[in-house]
Design a protein around this motif. Structure first.
Motif, PDB file in Angstrom:
ATOM      1  N   ASN A  57      10.938 -28.336  12.569  1.00  0.00           N
ATOM      2  CA  ASN A  57      12.374 -28.534  12.918  1.00  0.00           C
ATOM      3  C   ASN A  57      12.427 -30.132  12.918  1.00  0.00           C
ATOM      4  O   ASN A  57      11.665 -30.781  14.042  1.00  0.00           O
ATOM      5  CB  ASN A  57      12.714 -28.317  14.378  1.00  0.00           C
ATOM      6  CG  ASN A  57      13.990 -28.653  14.800  1.00  0.00           C
ATOM      7  OD1 ASN A  57      14.863 -28.849  13.991  1.00  0.00           O
ATOM      8  ND2 ASN A  57      13.907 -28.922  16.269  1.00  0.00           N
ATOM      9  N   GLN A  60      13.053 -32.508  16.480  1.00  0.00           N
ATOM     10  CA  GLN A  60      12.367 -32.722  17.575  1.00  0.00           C
ATOM     11  C   GLN A  60      10.954 -33.761  17.506  1.00  0.00           C
ATOM     12  O   GLN A  60      10.222 -33.856  18.089  1.00  0.00           O
ATOM     13  CB  GLN A  60      11.657 -31.415  18.067  1.00  0.00           C
ATOM     14  CG  GLN A  60      10.950 -30.697  17.229  1.00  0.00           C
ATOM     15  CD  GLN A  60      10.601 -29.074  17.589  1.00  0.00           C
ATOM     16  OE1 GLN A  60      11.517 -28.521  17.543  1.00  0.00           O
ATOM     17  NE2 GLN A  60       9.374 -28.933  18.073  1.00  0.00           N
ATOM     18  N   ASP A 114      13.960 -32.714  31.357  1.00  0.00           N
ATOM     19  CA  ASP A 114      13.489 -33.335  29.927  1.00  0.00           C
ATOM     20  C   ASP A 114      13.385 -34.876  30.054  1.00  0.00           C
ATOM     21  O   ASP A 114      12.885 -35.438  28.982  1.00  0.00           O
ATOM     22  CB  ASP A 114      14.836 -33.144  28.889  1.00  0.00           C
ATOM     23  CG  ASP A 114      15.945 -33.650  29.510  1.00  0.00           C
ATOM     24  OD1 ASP A 114      16.434 -33.883  30.724  1.00  0.00           O
ATOM     25  OD2 ASP A 114      16.820 -34.285  28.731  1.00  0.00           O
ATOM     26  N   GLU A 118       6.678 -35.179  28.716  1.00  0.00           N
ATOM     27  CA  GLU A 118       6.880 -35.153  27.082  1.00  0.00           C
ATOM     28  C   GLU A 118       8.414 -36.134  26.791  1.00  0.00           C
ATOM     29  O   GLU A 118       8.446 -36.621  26.070  1.00  0.00           O
ATOM     30  CB  GLU A 118       7.018 -33.642  26.403  1.00  0.00           C
ATOM     31  CG  GLU A 118       5.805 -33.188  26.526  1.00  0.00           C
ATOM     32  CD  GLU A 118       4.673 -33.915  25.629  1.00  0.00           C
ATOM     33  OE1 GLU A 118       4.835 -33.591  24.575  1.00  0.00           O
ATOM     34  OE2 GLU A 118       3.618 -34.389  26.246  1.00  0.00           O
ATOM     35  N   HIS A 125      13.362 -35.659  22.091  1.00  0.00           N
ATOM     36  CA  HIS A 125      12.633 -34.429  21.526  1.00  0.00           C
ATOM     37  C   HIS A 125      13.147 -33.243  21.976  1.00  0.00           C
ATOM     38  O   HIS A 125      13.374 -32.235  21.498  1.00  0.00           O
ATOM     39  CB  HIS A 125      11.054 -34.552  22.197  1.00  0.00           C
ATOM     40  CG  HIS A 125      10.182 -33.152  22.039  1.00  0.00           C
ATOM     41  ND1 HIS A 125       9.637 -32.913  20.696  1.00  0.00           N
ATOM     42  CD2 HIS A 125       9.738 -32.257  23.144  1.00  0.00           C
ATOM     43  CE1 HIS A 125       9.167 -31.659  20.958  1.00  0.00           C
ATOM     44  NE2 HIS A 125       9.099 -31.432  22.292  1.00  0.00           N
ATOM     45  N   PHE A 126      13.466 -33.186  23.334  1.00  0.00           N
ATOM     46  CA  PHE A 126      14.085 -31.761  23.931  1.00  0.00           C
ATOM     47  C   PHE A 126      15.461 -31.553  23.504  1.00  0.00           C
ATOM     48  O   PHE A 126      15.748 -30.297  23.305  1.00  0.00           O
ATOM     49  CB  PHE A 126      13.757 -31.733  25.116  1.00  0.00           C
ATOM     50  CG  PHE A 126      12.481 -31.462  25.823  1.00  0.00           C
ATOM     51  CD1 PHE A 126      11.686 -30.459  25.624  1.00  0.00           C
ATOM     52  CD2 PHE A 126      11.809 -32.783  26.406  1.00  0.00           C
ATOM     53  CE1 PHE A 126      10.397 -30.182  25.819  1.00  0.00           C
ATOM     54  CE2 PHE A 126      10.394 -32.443  26.980  1.00  0.00           C
ATOM     55  CZ  PHE A 126       9.639 -31.222  26.659  1.00  0.00           C
ATOM     56  N   VAL A 129      14.610 -29.696  20.349  1.00  0.00           N
ATOM     57  CA  VAL A 129      13.951 -28.466  20.695  1.00  0.00           C
ATOM     58  C   VAL A 129      15.167 -27.534  21.171  1.00  0.00           C
ATOM     59  O   VAL A 129      15.369 -26.130  20.581  1.00  0.00           O
ATOM     60  CB  VAL A 129      13.083 -28.394  21.842  1.00  0.00           C
ATOM     61  CG1 VAL A 129      12.749 -27.062  22.268  1.00  0.00           C
ATOM     62  CG2 VAL A 129      11.608 -29.095  21.374  1.00  0.00           C
ATOM     63  N   VAL A 133      16.296 -23.950  19.129  1.00  0.00           N
ATOM     64  CA  VAL A 133      16.259 -22.802  19.893  1.00  0.00           C
ATOM     65  C   VAL A 133      17.436 -22.085  19.941  1.00  0.00           C
ATOM     66  O   VAL A 133      17.632 -20.919  20.125  1.00  0.00           O
ATOM     67  CB  VAL A 133      15.717 -22.813  20.879  1.00  0.00           C
ATOM     68  CG1 VAL A 133      15.502 -21.748  21.992  1.00  0.00           C
ATOM     69  CG2 VAL A 133      14.010 -23.491  20.898  1.00  0.00           C
ATOM     70  N   PHE A 147       7.399 -17.409  24.024  1.00  0.00           N
ATOM     71  CA  PHE A 147       6.973 -18.929  23.979  1.00  0.00           C
ATOM     72  C   PHE A 147       5.884 -19.017  24.762  1.00  0.00           C
ATOM     73  O   PHE A 147       5.646 -18.343  25.828  1.00  0.00           O
ATOM     74  CB  PHE A 147       8.035 -19.874  24.544  1.00  0.00           C
ATOM     75  CG  PHE A 147       9.317 -19.830  23.821  1.00  0.00           C
ATOM     76  CD1 PHE A 147       9.625 -20.782  22.728  1.00  0.00           C
ATOM     77  CD2 PHE A 147      10.337 -18.839  24.112  1.00  0.00           C
ATOM     78  CE1 PHE A 147      10.927 -20.695  22.065  1.00  0.00           C
ATOM     79  CE2 PHE A 147      11.677 -18.650  23.496  1.00  0.00           C
ATOM     80  CZ  PHE A 147      11.796 -19.676  22.477  1.00  0.00           C
ATOM     81  N   ASP A 151       3.286 -25.172  26.100  1.00  0.00           N
ATOM     82  CA  ASP A 151       4.381 -26.207  26.026  1.00  0.00           C
ATOM     83  C   ASP A 151       5.202 -25.715  27.375  1.00  0.00           C
ATOM     84  O   ASP A 151       6.184 -25.412  27.234  1.00  0.00           O
ATOM     85  CB  ASP A 151       5.110 -25.979  24.830  1.00  0.00           C
ATOM     86  CG  ASP A 151       4.386 -26.535  23.480  1.00  0.00           C
ATOM     87  OD1 ASP A 151       3.846 -27.612  23.375  1.00  0.00           O
ATOM     88  OD2 ASP A 151       4.045 -25.566  22.759  1.00  0.00           O
ATOM     89  N   GLN A 154       8.620 -27.365  27.652  1.00  0.00           N
ATOM     90  CA  GLN A 154       9.297 -26.532  26.773  1.00  0.00           C
ATOM     91  C   GLN A 154      10.029 -25.436  27.275  1.00  0.00           C
ATOM     92  O   GLN A 154      11.237 -24.847  27.160  1.00  0.00           O
ATOM     93  CB  GLN A 154       8.778 -26.568  25.602  1.00  0.00           C
ATOM     94  CG  GLN A 154       9.595 -25.880  24.437  1.00  0.00           C
ATOM     95  CD  GLN A 154       8.936 -25.832  23.068  1.00  0.00           C
ATOM     96  OE1 GLN A 154       8.826 -26.791  22.462  1.00  0.00           O
ATOM     97  NE2 GLN A 154       8.207 -24.654  22.803  1.00  0.00           N
ATOM     98  N   ILE A 158      13.777 -24.407  28.030  1.00  0.00           N
ATOM     99  CA  ILE A 158      14.441 -23.052  27.335  1.00  0.00           C
ATOM    100  C   ILE A 158      15.179 -22.185  28.250  1.00  0.00           C
ATOM    101  O   ILE A 158      16.268 -21.613  28.023  1.00  0.00           O
ATOM    102  CB  ILE A 158      13.506 -22.538  26.344  1.00  0.00           C
ATOM    103  CG1 ILE A 158      13.262 -23.454  25.351  1.00  0.00           C
ATOM    104  CG2 ILE A 158      14.130 -21.207  25.977  1.00  0.00           C
ATOM    105  CD1 ILE A 158      12.048 -22.963  24.483  1.00  0.00           C
TER     106      ILE A 158
END
Length: 280
Positions: A57, A60, A114, A118, A125-126, A129, A133, A147, A151, A154, A158
């Motif tokens: 992806n 991200q 978020d 990270e 990035h998120f 993601v 998703v 998952f 992570d 993450q 999610i």
């Protein structure tokens, strides 16, 4: 084993499945390893049909060089999955197919989940993601999606996403799978030399010691201790070490026996970025 390249092909096939069929989804970016296969096997054990997506992806990745270096092992991935089950459905679209020729991430409000760790080091990035998703969940409409806890941030995001978007799916978090030396399995590990791959086990062993110290010491002491350990490592550069509340991911201020905590770490090993975490 069926491989679908377009959303319509996959959707049309899923529509032919019996309505009583439980459907599991394992989203991946390919370069599959034992960590991925453990997710796939769990999905197979708990569902009649399993979809595995293989899609790197682009939205991200905040670092274009990191995206360009991401391993492309599609044929090997198919062979690995077929060794588990010939009945797995593979979804491997192009970026244009996923994003309808406009490769751009949506904007989400993850209520602070978020912005730390990270999120503090990887711009947008998120959002990337969340975009992929959400798209996969709406396309596949699985009963369960799987998952890895490597992570963990993450995973929590999610869970927040499906709640906010009211998507009827159970998000399953699966334990971290490690190499024999303790290093968390990652597709990025393949970019490490044999010697550095062994040395990187220092990350996990430091986390284990931090967990032990957290039983008697405060969080600031543990964090400072971890930093000191990495200051003595020539080949490993610590990016961050954080101890947070499991649910909110807020950095700990003072221990509360009613709350659960987790330590998160990111380390560069010869330019390869590795992450790990451990329950405290």
């Amino acid at each position: 084993m069926l491989v679908f390249k377009t959303k319509k092909e996959l959707s049309d096939h899923i529509s032919t499945l019996p309505k009583i069929n439980n459907l599991g989804l394992v989203p991946t970016m390919g370069a599959l390893h034992t960590g991925h296969t453990s997710l796939v096997q769990k999905a197979i054990n708990e569902n009649q049909t399993v979809v595995v997506s293989i899609f790197v992806n682009p939205t991200q990745f905040d670092n274009k060089e990191d995206l360009a270096k991401y391993p492309d092992t599609f044929d090997a991935d198919l062979n690995l999955l077929s060794s588990i089950s010939e009945d797995i459905l593979i979804f491997s679209p192009s970026a244009d197919e996923v994003y309808n020729h406009e490769i751009k991430a949506k904007k989400y409000n993850f209520e602070g989940l978020d912005t730390v760790m990270e999120g503090a080091f990887r711009d947008d990035h998120f959002n990337g993601v969340g975009t992929i998703v959400e798209a996969l969940l709406l396309l596949v409409k699985p009963d369960r999606a799987y998952f890895g806890e490597k992570d963990f941030q993450q995973l929590q995001i999610i869970r927040k996403l499906v709640k906010q978007q009211n998507i009827p799916v159970e998000i399953i978090g699966c334990p971290i799978v490690r190499e024999t030396n303790g290093l968390a399995m990652s597709s990025r590990n393949e970019r490490l030399s044999k010697q550095l791959r062994q040395k990187a086990s220092f990350i996990y062993h430091t986390l284990l010691s931090a967990k032990e110290k957290f039983g008697t010491e405060n969080a600031n002491y543990v964090i400072d201790w971890v930093k000191e350990q990495f200051n003595e490592q020539e080949d490993l550069e610590l990016e961050y070490i954080e101890i947070t509340d499991v649910d909110t991911l807020s950095p700990i201020t003072r221990k509360n026996e009613k709350l659960k905590y987790r330590a998160f770490i990111a380390v560069y090993a010869d330019g390869v970025r590795l992450i790990d975490n451990i329950a405290l």
